[in-house]
Design an enzyme around this catalytic site. Structure first.
Site, PDB file in Angstrom:
ATOM      1  CB  SER A 183      -7.292   6.982   6.028  1.00  0.00           C
ATOM      2  OG  SER A 183      -7.491   6.445   7.309  1.00  0.00           O
TER       3      SER A 183
ATOM      4  CE  LYS B  13      -4.603  -0.881   1.743  1.00  0.00           C
ATOM      5  NZ  LYS B  13      -5.607  -0.508   2.722  1.00  0.00           N
TER       6      LYS B  13
END
Ligand code: ADP
Length: 161
Positions: A130, A43
């Site tokens: 987020s 990620k």
């Protein structure tokens, strides 16, 4: 086996009021929650795992029932190593469901003693993620309503504001 520990895994890049809401409500049910920051190199994260752990440790320092750690590798292995049985996850929209369903099934198949428990988002945080906070922050929007003050400060530093 300690039945009263829950592992709350996630990227927490960064930690938002939505995450905190799940943690606080989780503490009504579990004795201890370990917030487990995924050290996931695949990620593309804004904060390093070490930075995220550092922020979270500061945010949770006053609560001895909260622990913050980082983990890599298979989540269920980490859960078993912690002598826990429960993975705590939050659910927002239906769009979260399919992925979470697959993940929970997979984890349970790999390790039968581990269960995933889902907590529905509080409606006021249903929109909060987020990634949306990073986007708004990057574009200079006010993120005070979405994240704790420390996270806001660290985000502004990252964006050079
Ligand atoms: P991941 O990359 O593992 O999805 P996140 O940091 O995005 O990590 O999320 C961690 C957990 O918190 C997930 O279960 C996610 O669904 C939950 N979560 C995130 N934002 C919210 C919110 N606003 N309300 C409730 N749960 C949330």
């Amino acid at each position: 086996m300690n039945r009263h520990i829950a592992i709350y895994p996630g990227s927490f890049d960064p930690f938002t009021h939505g995450h905190m809401d799940i943690v606080k409500r989780g503490l009504e049910i579990f004795d201890t929650i370990i917030i487990a920051v995924a050290n996931n190199s695949e990620k593309n994260s804004l904060f390093t795992a070490a930075e995220r752990v550092d922020i979270l440790k500061q945010l949770t320092a006053d609560n001895p029932r909260l622990r913050v750690e980082t983990f890599d590798g298979l989540l269920v292995n980490y859960v078993v190593a912690k002598k826990a049985r429960v993975i705590l996850r939050g659910l927002r929209a239906v769009t979260d469901f399919e992925f979470e369903f697959q993940l929970a099934q997979m984890n349970h198949t790999v390790c039968q003693q581990v269960e995933t428990l889902f907590m529905m988002t509080s409606p006021k945080f249903a929109y909060l993620s987020s990634s949306i906070v990073k986007e708004v922050g990057r574009l200079g929007g006010d993120i005070s309503k979405f994240v704790p003050p420390l996270v806001k400060e660290e985000l502004l530093k990252k964006f050079g504001q």
